[in-house]
Design a protein around this motif. Sequence first.
Motif, PDB file in Angstrom:
ATOM      1  N   MET A 129      34.118  52.897-113.668  1.00 43.36           N
ATOM      2  CA  MET A 129      33.441  53.988-112.965  1.00 43.36           C
ATOM      3  C   MET A 129      34.428  55.057-112.548  1.00 43.36           C
ATOM      4  O   MET A 129      34.106  56.250-112.536  1.00 43.36           O
ATOM      5  CB  MET A 129      32.679  53.474-111.751  1.00 43.36           C
ATOM      6  CG  MET A 129      31.899  54.562-111.009  1.00 43.36           C
ATOM      7  SD  MET A 129      31.086  54.004-109.492  1.00 43.36           S
ATOM      8  CE  MET A 129      32.468  54.042-108.333  1.00 43.36           C
ATOM      9  N   GLY A 130      35.649  54.644-112.201  1.00 42.41           N
ATOM     10  CA  GLY A 130      36.675  55.624-111.873  1.00 42.41           C
ATOM     11  C   GLY A 130      36.964  56.557-113.030  1.00 42.41           C
ATOM     12  O   GLY A 130      37.366  57.714-112.821  1.00 42.41           O
ATOM     13  N   GLY A 131      36.759  56.089-114.265  1.00 38.26           N
ATOM     14  CA  GLY A 131      36.938  56.939-115.436  1.00 38.26           C
ATOM     15  C   GLY A 131      35.867  57.997-115.545  1.00 38.26           C
ATOM     16  O   GLY A 131      36.124  59.114-116.016  1.00 38.26           O
ATOM     17  N   CYS A 132      34.656  57.665-115.126  1.00 38.42           N
ATOM     18  CA  CYS A 132      33.568  58.645-115.092  1.00 38.42           C
ATOM     19  C   CYS A 132      33.862  59.695-114.026  1.00 38.42           C
ATOM     20  O   CYS A 132      33.781  60.905-114.274  1.00 38.42           O
ATOM     21  CB  CYS A 132      32.252  57.922-114.799  1.00 38.42           C
ATOM     22  SG  CYS A 132      30.797  58.978-114.748  1.00 38.42           S
ATOM     23  N   ILE A 133      34.236  59.227-112.837  1.00 42.86           N
ATOM     24  CA  ILE A 133      34.600  60.143-111.757  1.00 42.86           C
ATOM     25  C   ILE A 133      35.814  60.974-112.167  1.00 42.86           C
ATOM     26  O   ILE A 133      35.889  62.175-111.897  1.00 42.86           O
ATOM     27  CB  ILE A 133      34.883  59.349-110.472  1.00 42.86           C
ATOM     28  CG1 ILE A 133      33.623  58.603-110.013  1.00 42.86           C
ATOM     29  CG2 ILE A 133      35.393  60.265-109.361  1.00 42.86           C
ATOM     30  CD1 ILE A 133      33.873  57.581-108.920  1.00 42.86           C
ATOM     31  N   GLY A 134      36.759  60.334-112.841  1.00 43.22           N
ATOM     32  CA  GLY A 134      37.980  61.019-113.241  1.00 43.22           C
ATOM     33  C   GLY A 134      37.737  62.120-114.256  1.00 43.22           C
ATOM     34  O   GLY A 134      38.348  63.188-114.179  1.00 43.22           O
ATOM     35  N   LEU A 135      36.863  61.869-115.229  1.00 35.14           N
ATOM     36  CA  LEU A 135      36.567  62.899-116.221  1.00 35.14           C
ATOM     37  C   LEU A 135      35.915  64.105-115.552  1.00 35.14           C
ATOM     38  O   LEU A 135      36.254  65.257-115.861  1.00 35.14           O
ATOM     39  CB  LEU A 135      35.661  62.332-117.312  1.00 35.14           C
ATOM     40  CG  LEU A 135      35.337  63.273-118.483  1.00 35.14           C
ATOM     41  CD1 LEU A 135      36.601  63.733-119.197  1.00 35.14           C
ATOM     42  CD2 LEU A 135      34.383  62.590-119.471  1.00 35.14           C
ATOM     43  N   ALA A 136      35.002  63.861-114.606  1.00 32.49           N
ATOM     44  CA  ALA A 136      34.393  64.965-113.865  1.00 32.49           C
ATOM     45  C   ALA A 136      35.427  65.687-113.017  1.00 32.49           C
ATOM     46  O   ALA A 136      35.374  66.918-112.870  1.00 32.49           O
ATOM     47  CB  ALA A 136      33.259  64.440-112.989  1.00 32.49           C
ATOM     48  N   ALA A 137      36.381  64.933-112.446  1.00 31.46           N
ATOM     49  CA  ALA A 137      37.426  65.563-111.646  1.00 31.46           C
ATOM     50  C   ALA A 137      38.325  66.447-112.505  1.00 31.46           C
ATOM     51  O   ALA A 137      38.756  67.523-112.070  1.00 31.46           O
ATOM     52  CB  ALA A 137      38.251  64.492-110.932  1.00 31.46           C
ATOM     53  N   LEU A 138      38.616  66.016-113.733  1.00 28.36           N
ATOM     54  CA  LEU A 138      39.395  66.857-114.644  1.00 28.36           C
ATOM     55  C   LEU A 138      38.623  68.127-114.990  1.00 28.36           C
ATOM     56  O   LEU A 138      39.217  69.213-115.101  1.00 28.36           O
ATOM     57  CB  LEU A 138      39.733  66.081-115.917  1.00 28.36           C
ATOM     58  CG  LEU A 138      40.703  64.903-115.763  1.00 28.36           C
ATOM     59  CD1 LEU A 138      40.877  64.188-117.093  1.00 28.36           C
ATOM     60  CD2 LEU A 138      42.051  65.370-115.229  1.00 28.36           C
ATOM     61  N   GLU A 139      37.324  67.997-115.146  1.00 33.97           N
ATOM     62  CA  GLU A 139      36.477  69.168-115.367  1.00 33.97           C
ATOM     63  C   GLU A 139      36.611  70.143-114.199  1.00 33.97           C
ATOM     64  O   GLU A 139      36.532  71.369-114.382  1.00 33.97           O
ATOM     65  CB  GLU A 139      35.021  68.720-115.529  1.00 33.97           C
ATOM     66  CG  GLU A 139      34.030  69.836-115.747  1.00 33.97           C
ATOM     67  CD  GLU A 139      32.588  69.353-115.670  1.00 33.97           C
ATOM     68  OE1 GLU A 139      31.719  70.033-116.248  1.00 33.97           O
ATOM     69  OE2 GLU A 139      32.325  68.312-115.020  1.00 33.97           O
ATOM     70  N   ASN A 140      36.835  69.580-112.988  1.00 34.38           N
ATOM     71  CA  ASN A 140      36.973  70.400-111.781  1.00 34.38           C
ATOM     72  C   ASN A 140      38.424  70.729-111.455  1.00 34.38           C
ATOM     73  O   ASN A 140      38.746  71.076-110.315  1.00 34.38           O
ATOM     74  CB  ASN A 140      36.342  69.664-110.588  1.00 34.38           C
ATOM     75  CG  ASN A 140      34.844  69.496-110.743  1.00 34.38           C
ATOM     76  OD1 ASN A 140      34.183  70.317-111.372  1.00 34.38           O
ATOM     77  ND2 ASN A 140      34.304  68.425-110.175  1.00 34.38           N
ATOM     78  N   ASP A 141      39.305  70.597-112.455  1.00 34.72           N
ATOM     79  CA  ASP A 141      40.712  70.986-112.321  1.00 34.72           C
ATOM     80  C   ASP A 141      41.510  70.080-111.388  1.00 34.72           C
ATOM     81  O   ASP A 141      42.341  70.553-110.590  1.00 34.72           O
ATOM     82  CB  ASP A 141      40.839  72.445-111.864  1.00 34.72           C
ATOM     83  CG  ASP A 141      40.258  73.433-112.874  1.00 34.72           C
ATOM     84  OD1 ASP A 141      40.416  73.192-114.088  1.00 34.72           O
ATOM     85  OD2 ASP A 141      39.640  74.420-112.462  1.00 34.72           O
ATOM     86  N   LEU A 142      41.304  68.776-111.478  1.00 32.05           N
ATOM     87  CA  LEU A 142      42.146  67.839-110.759  1.00 32.05           C
ATOM     88  C   LEU A 142      43.606  68.130-111.107  1.00 32.05           C
ATOM     89  O   LEU A 142      43.949  68.218-112.290  1.00 32.05           O
ATOM     90  CB  LEU A 142      41.789  66.404-111.163  1.00 32.05           C
ATOM     91  CG  LEU A 142      42.571  65.279-110.472  1.00 32.05           C
ATOM     92  CD1 LEU A 142      42.155  65.151-109.016  1.00 32.05           C
ATOM     93  CD2 LEU A 142      42.359  63.957-111.213  1.00 32.05           C
TER      94      LEU A 142
END
Length: 314
Positions: A129-142
């Motif tokens: 699940m952290g990978g799902c959150i992480g991909l969205a965070a990269l979309e948001n310029d993590l």
Amino acid sequence: MQQAPFHQLPDDRLAPASAFFVTADDGKRLRLALWEPEDSAAYGTVLLFPGRTEYIEKYAPVARRLTDRGYAVLAIDWRGQGMSERLQDDPRPGHIIEFSDYQRDVIEMVVAGRHIGLPEPWHLLAHSMGGCIGLAALENDLPVQTAVFSAPMWGINLRRFQHGAALGIAYLAGRLGRGGLVAPGSGGANTTYALEESFNANLLTGNADEWARLMREAAHWPDLTIGGASFAWVGKALNECSRLSAIASPTLPMLVGLGSEEKVVSAASIRDRVAKSPRASLFEVRGARHEILLETPDRRDAFIRAMLDHFDAG
């Protein structure tokens, strides 16, 4: 930031993390933990995004491998699990109101890291699940330079249900006021997976020692664990996976681990994302189940070596 507990088993000889509470912008209390190298200053930081049902303590051995390499490690208990604030009166189901709420947790994690002054460059390590959150965070310029994903939840292996049927059931449950109840097939409402499943049948690891550790942790710290996913979580997670499947792939270097015996998340979704990502590579681990980082030593160590090399190259 307020000091928070960090648990260790009686025979654990690893250095404990420094744990603390922070508050997200919607008032939810979150627990973070920081590990730092013991003998020298860190020359980079890994943001560690755990999976559903998980808690910070589970990643102490992985954090040790990273700190031994010279990285600081900042990990989080997502809202609704671990020692972060639960989201409904019944604390056992894995629940979420909106999947985008996890991005509030990510923002608070970044704010805390900046406040502490964690050394750059930053990197991402995200599981399930952290990978799902992480991909969205990269979309948001993590603000990370590289990313490593372990069995990322870019799709869910529903096994007994079709995607549309699962979404329909989750939607109906919400309309009937039952969205917070545990969805069938996701685990028991008042049970913990490591305590209810046999080692031979478990979907997580082929490492008996790691399975025993998970059982001991669940028995010692029942308040850190959660049960099956709520109808609301299932519906929101499926929708988020569908949304992410349509976004452009990140352009930063990504290493993606996938076990040949994966049965929790969608292997096809992982392969599809890697295939259309310009700087992603797939690291397949023969014989590994869902938890590659907890697998037998040969499987686990091969992936960890690749992970460390990936971070170093970044």
